[in-house]
Design a protein around this motif. Structure first.
Motif, PDB file in Angstrom:
ATOM      1  N   UNK A   1       0.794  -1.390  -0.012  1.00 42.95           N
ATOM      2  CA  UNK A   1       0.000  -0.123   0.098  1.00 42.95           C
ATOM      3  C   UNK A   1       0.849   1.317  -0.050  1.00 42.95           C
ATOM      4  N   UNK A   2       0.568   2.259  -0.840  1.00 46.18           N
ATOM      5  CA  UNK A   2       1.348   3.524  -1.124  1.00 46.18           C
ATOM      6  C   UNK A   2       0.632   4.620  -0.967  1.00 46.18           C
ATOM      7  N   UNK A   3       0.579   5.484  -0.262  1.00 44.57           N
ATOM      8  CA  UNK A   3      -0.125   6.763  -0.358  1.00 44.57           C
ATOM      9  C   UNK A   3       1.003   7.979  -0.796  1.00 44.57           C
ATOM     10  N   UNK A   4       0.625   8.467  -1.913  1.00 45.71           N
ATOM     11  CA  UNK A   4       1.614   9.526  -2.403  1.00 45.71           C
ATOM     12  C   UNK A   4       0.935  10.753  -2.571  1.00 45.71           C
ATOM     13  N   UNK A   5       1.678  11.613  -1.783  1.00 43.46           N
ATOM     14  CA  UNK A   5       1.313  13.126  -1.921  1.00 43.46           C
ATOM     15  C   UNK A   5       1.931  13.840  -2.902  1.00 43.46           C
ATOM     16  N   UNK A   6       1.218  14.871  -3.682  1.00 39.13           N
ATOM     17  CA  UNK A   6       1.688  15.743  -4.625  1.00 39.13           C
ATOM     18  C   UNK A   6       1.685  17.531  -4.126  1.00 39.13           C
TER      19      UNK A   6
ATOM     20  N   UNK B   1      -0.033  21.095  -0.334  1.00 41.71           N
ATOM     21  CA  UNK B   1       0.040  22.390  -0.080  1.00 41.71           C
ATOM     22  C   UNK B   1       1.122  22.953   0.751  1.00 41.71           C
ATOM     23  N   UNK B   2       1.405  22.052   1.978  1.00 41.46           N
ATOM     24  CA  UNK B   2       2.383  22.292   3.042  1.00 41.46           C
ATOM     25  C   UNK B   2       2.858  21.136   3.688  1.00 41.46           C
ATOM     26  N   UNK B   3       3.876  21.301   4.416  1.00 43.52           N
ATOM     27  CA  UNK B   3       4.555  19.963   4.946  1.00 43.52           C
ATOM     28  C   UNK B   3       3.519  19.529   6.052  1.00 43.52           C
TER      29      UNK B   3
ATOM     30  N   UNK C   1       7.127  17.396  -4.247  1.00 42.23           N
ATOM     31  CA  UNK C   1       6.895  17.091  -2.829  1.00 42.23           C
ATOM     32  C   UNK C   1       8.043  17.047  -2.254  1.00 42.23           C
ATOM     33  N   UNK C   2       9.079  16.312  -2.924  1.00 39.70           N
ATOM     34  CA  UNK C   2      10.440  16.208  -2.549  1.00 39.70           C
ATOM     35  C   UNK C   2      11.144  17.185  -2.655  1.00 39.70           C
ATOM     36  N   UNK C   3      10.987  18.131  -3.809  1.00 43.48           N
ATOM     37  CA  UNK C   3      11.681  19.470  -3.717  1.00 43.48           C
ATOM     38  C   UNK C   3      11.158  20.523  -2.570  1.00 43.48           C
ATOM     39  N   UNK C   4      10.182  20.403  -2.121  1.00 45.24           N
ATOM     40  CA  UNK C   4       9.598  21.084  -1.034  1.00 45.24           C
ATOM     41  C   UNK C   4      10.121  20.917   0.189  1.00 45.24           C
ATOM     42  N   UNK C   5      10.769  19.451   0.216  1.00 46.31           N
ATOM     43  CA  UNK C   5      11.207  19.095   1.427  1.00 46.31           C
ATOM     44  C   UNK C   5      10.234  18.454   2.414  1.00 46.31           C
ATOM     45  N   UNK C   6       8.971  18.003   1.816  1.00 42.96           N
ATOM     46  CA  UNK C   6       7.987  17.239   2.514  1.00 42.96           C
ATOM     47  C   UNK C   6       8.373  15.808   2.844  1.00 42.96           C
ATOM     48  N   UNK C   7       9.041  15.266   1.978  1.00 46.17           N
ATOM     49  CA  UNK C   7       9.603  13.895   2.087  1.00 46.17           C
ATOM     50  C   UNK C   7      10.744  13.619   1.569  1.00 46.17           C
ATOM     51  N   UNK C   8      11.343  12.624   1.805  1.00 48.10           N
ATOM     52  CA  UNK C   8      12.807  12.479   1.341  1.00 48.10           C
ATOM     53  C   UNK C   8      12.941  11.887   0.079  1.00 48.10           C
ATOM     54  N   UNK C   9      13.963  11.990  -0.578  1.00 49.55           N
ATOM     55  CA  UNK C   9      14.247  11.799  -2.109  1.00 49.55           C
ATOM     56  C   UNK C   9      13.820  10.133  -2.262  1.00 49.55           C
ATOM     57  N   UNK C  10      14.330   9.500  -1.337  1.00 45.54           N
ATOM     58  CA  UNK C  10      14.156   7.806  -1.629  1.00 45.54           C
ATOM     59  C   UNK C  10      12.804   7.542  -1.788  1.00 45.54           C
ATOM     60  N   UNK C  11      12.072   8.671  -1.450  1.00 48.35           N
ATOM     61  CA  UNK C  11      10.311   8.025  -1.348  1.00 48.35           C
ATOM     62  C   UNK C  11       9.715   8.728  -2.534  1.00 48.35           C
ATOM     63  N   UNK C  12      10.487   8.999  -3.572  1.00 44.86           N
ATOM     64  CA  UNK C  12       9.876   9.905  -4.863  1.00 44.86           C
ATOM     65  C   UNK C  12       9.633   8.914  -5.842  1.00 44.86           C
TER      66      UNK C  12
END
Ligand SMILES: Cc1cc2nc3c(=O)[nH]c(=O)nc-3n(C[C@H](O)[C@H](O)[C@H](O)COP(=O)(O)OP(=O)(O)OC[C@H]3O[C@@H](n4cnc5c(N)ncnc54)[C@H](O)[C@@H]3O)c2cc1C
Length: 320
Positions: free
Chosen positions: A206-211, A215-217, A240-251
């Motif tokens: 199961x993966x929940x992906x945010x874009x 809006x914000x962290x 979302x990764x570039x905003x720093x909301x999640x780490x790059x390995x989760x892109x």
């Protein structure tokens, strides 16, 4: 053949199955190259996964992945066997090892392929998304040998029952490590956990992906909450990764991970081709978006038109 957590990596088993299919049409043998320490029994299981032969280099010096030592052994194996094609997973290890091997052998490398086929002239064609996923380019290596390609996880199925059951016919052959293989300039003290995190995203059910639409962290935290409630993992689009909301390995996507979960929930994700390239093999896809015409909504099995900040807490409450 790559190992993660003491077992053969899914992508290696997937590549053996694909190699068997390619070998069937060309009459070529499939040879699995296995490196590690105390892997004798596990190496035999590769005969169930599509290999006709398994060549094993089993040595204490190969317990942890040292890129220079591994490259040296793999190059010697390839020089002995003279294969026409060499395949590796487009994983952290494969992306590190394959260019070292290709450079030492003086051949080309097509990285990150999403499909493979043999052309009429018997040359391997590797399909690779380019220009942000808008073009599928076929890359060939017509002159140099071997033809080397890395392939993303989850683009081919593995053989049913791979690694289990009665061992099929085939041979397991030892390959000796020699002193000059061992590189003493690099000492690997321990394995890095981050590599395992990436692997678990690519194998999550199961993966929940945010874009960017989250809006914000703080609001993005709803993805983590929903993933936790469903026993899955949170992921993000590139913004979302570039905003720093999640780490790059989760892109997820062209420049991120390829996933194949049974359930994928995309929240505030527009569905650009560079993103969807990484989720084509997902099972049920749910999209939550304020814009009913967002491309992601057309790709989803269930499209919920609404504000993710309102819809997601309702789903989290239902799963509690
Ligand atoms: C070479 C290259 C490689 C790339 N690799 C990747 C990659 O690996 N992964 C990747 O993701 N992208 C990648 N991209 C970028 C990609 O092209 C897109 O720009 C990106 O995927 C868009 O991300 P997004 O959907 O989060 O944002 P947006 O396109 O901005 O979409 C945001 C969506 O959220 C919706 N929304 C807004 N507010 C809300 C709300 N409150 N509730 C619900 N929905 C809302 C909007 O309607 C919109 O559909 C790459 C681009 C290039 C050129």
């Amino acid at each position: 053949m790559e190992r993660t957590g003491g077992v053969w990596a899914e992508v290696s088993l997937e590549l053996l199955a694909k190699a068997k299919e390619l070998g069937h049409s060309s009459g070529a043998q499939v040879v699995a190259l296995a490196l590690g320490h105390s892997i004798g029994e596990q190496a035999k299981a590769l005969l169930n996964a599509g290999a006709d032969r398994v060549v094993v280099c089993d040595d204490k010096a190969l317990r942890l992945y040292n890129p220079l030592t591994y490259a040296s052994v793999v190059c010697r194996m390839i020089s002995d066997l003279k294969p026409s094609i060499v395949l590796m997973g487009a994983t952290i290890l494969g992306r590190d090892l394959s260019p070292r091997v290709a450079a030492r052998l003086g051949t080309g490398l097509s990285a990150d392929c999403t499909d493979l086929h043999l052309n009429a002239d018997g040359i391997l064609g590797g399909i690779k998304p380019t220009y942000g996923g808008s073009i599928l380019a076929e890359i060939v290596c017509p002159v140099k040998r071997p033809q080397m390609m890395t392939v993303r996880p989850h683009v081919f199925p593995r053989l049913p029952g791979a690694s289990f059951g009665v061992t099929e016919k085939g041979t397991v052959e030892p390959f000796a490590l020699i002193d000059t293989d061992i590189d003493h300039s690099l000492v690997i003290g321990e394995e890095i956990a981050e590599a395992q995190v990436c692997t678990s995203l690519s194998t999550a059910n199961v993966v929940v992906c945010g874009g960017r639409g989250m809006g914000d962290r703080e609001t993005f935290g709803l993805c983590e909450k929903l993933a936790l409630a469903l026993g899955g993992m949170a992921a993000g689009t590139r913004p979302a990764v570039e905003e720093g909301w999640i780490t790059r390995d989760r892109q997820i996507g062209l420049s991120g991970e390829t996933i194949a979960p049974r359930l994928l929930i995309c929240c505030g994700v527009s569905g650009a081709a560079s993103f969807t390239t990484g989720m084509l093999n997902a099972g049920t896809v749910v999209a939550i978006n304020i814009d009913a015409r967002a491309p992601m909504m057309a790709q989803a099995d269930y499209a919920i038109v609404g504000d993710a900040r309102e819809v997601m807490p309702l789903i989290i409450r239902q799963t509690a």
